[in-house]
Scaffold this active site. Structure first.
Site, PDB file in Angstrom:
ATOM      1  N   CYS A  93       0.854  -1.185   0.000  1.00 32.71           N
ATOM      2  CA  CYS A  93       0.000   0.000   0.000  1.00 32.71           C
ATOM      3  C   CYS A  93       0.888   1.232   0.000  1.00 32.71           C
ATOM      4  O   CYS A  93       1.637   1.459   0.962  1.00 32.71           O
ATOM      5  CB  CYS A  93      -0.917   0.006   1.221  1.00 32.71           C
ATOM      6  SG  CYS A  93      -1.946   1.478   1.350  1.00 32.71           S
ATOM      7  N   CYS A 229      -5.465   5.696  -3.352  1.00 33.15           N
ATOM      8  CA  CYS A 229      -4.757   4.415  -3.409  1.00 33.15           C
ATOM      9  C   CYS A 229      -3.392   4.669  -4.026  1.00 33.15           C
ATOM     10  O   CYS A 229      -3.296   5.067  -5.190  1.00 33.15           O
ATOM     11  CB  CYS A 229      -5.551   3.405  -4.240  1.00 33.15           C
ATOM     12  SG  CYS A 229      -4.707   1.816  -4.452  1.00 33.15           S
TER      13      CYS A 229
END
Length: 290
Positions: A93, A229
């Protein structure tokens, strides 16, 4: 588990996380930080709320770290133990790992002055080098974008063609002329499960300036739509550059939660952006029992 474990709340461009300081792996071992507990922590009405959980833990205390880090195990003191909001494990991430380093610095576990050239952090997607910018932001070397085909996302009866890209986790980056602000991402997009057997993050992308600036919305596997994201921004930047015939360049990526910058080269991808801690406290003993 201690009676009142410490918790932090933070975000990277509004991609938000519950952060659990656990340097020695004694507060949140795997059998306690199970799927049910992750879901409770991330629940936005009865828990703290977040797109995921990040455990600040040394690599030697993570059971699967040797398998995912291999020869890099001894070079990665810290491991980003990242779970999606549904309790599933996540490989990587980009927003989370910037927040991870920021939390390590804020907790006094890493000296920010030593981060200018980056420090190696272990993830389930492999080691990643993360560093601190002079302006207070953070950068992460995400490794190269790896295309592996094309596919389609189906959303509310519409079909969006896209590029399958791995950033350590799977993405389907869909360039579209449909204004992304008009799309309803309340439901998860459908996708080709043969191409993405472990699920996929789906990016819907408008090009603002070819090869230089895009606007992005994303539906993340195990979470749903998020405000940002980081790995998705990298996949979007790579796809936007590829559409112009370019293999290198820097792309500004606007997400609902802010702005990121992605530099794509022949060998790697570097994501830059902010990381913010919002609060710190402890979990109340009355909440901890299931």
């Amino acid at each position: 588990m201690t009676s009142s474990p410490r918790v932090l709340i933070g975000h990277g461009t509004e991609n938000d996380f519950v952060v659990l300081p656990d340097p020695d792996g004694t507060v949140w071992p795997g059998d306690r930080l199970d799927e049910a507990m992750v879901r409770r922590l991330c629940e936005r009405r009865a828990g703290l709320g977040g797109d995921g959980v990040l455990r600040l833990v040394r690599s030697r205390h993570v059971e699967d770290a040797p398998a995912v880090l291999g020869e890099y195990l001894d070079r990665c003191e810290w491991f980003m133990d990242h779970r999606n909001a549904d309790g599933s494990y996540a490989e990587m991430c980009g927003n989370g790992i910037r927040l991870f380093l920021h939390a390590l610095v804020s907790e006094g576990l890493v000296d920010r002055s030593a981060c200018a050239d980056g420090v190696l952090v272990g993830t389930r997607g492999g080691p990643r080098r993360v560093g601190a910018d002079a302006d207070g932001g953070y950068w992460v070397d995400m490794g190269p974008a790896r295309p592996f085909g094309t596919g389609e996302a189906r959303l509310a009866g519409a079909v969006f063609g896209g590029r399958a890209v791995s950033m350590g986790n799977p993405h389907l980056a869909c360039l579209t002329d449909v204004p992304v602000d008009s799309l309803d991402l309340g439901g998860a997009p459908e996708f080709d499960v043969d191409l993405f057997p472990d699920g996929v993050n789906v990016e819907l992308i408008n090009v603002v300036r070819p090869g230089a600036h895009v606007r992005l919305r994303v539906s993340e596997r195990g979470v749903g739509e998020t405000r940002s994201c980081g790995t998705g921004a990298c996949a979007a930047a790579y796809t936007a550059l590829e559409a112009t015939g370019a293999t290198e360049g820097t792309v500004v990526v606007d997400v609902p939660g802010g702005r990121l910058s992605v530099q794509v080269t022949s060998g790697t991808t570097v994501l830059s952006g902010p990381a913010v801690l919002v609060s710190a406290g402890t979990l109340c003993p009355e909440w901890l029992p299931a």
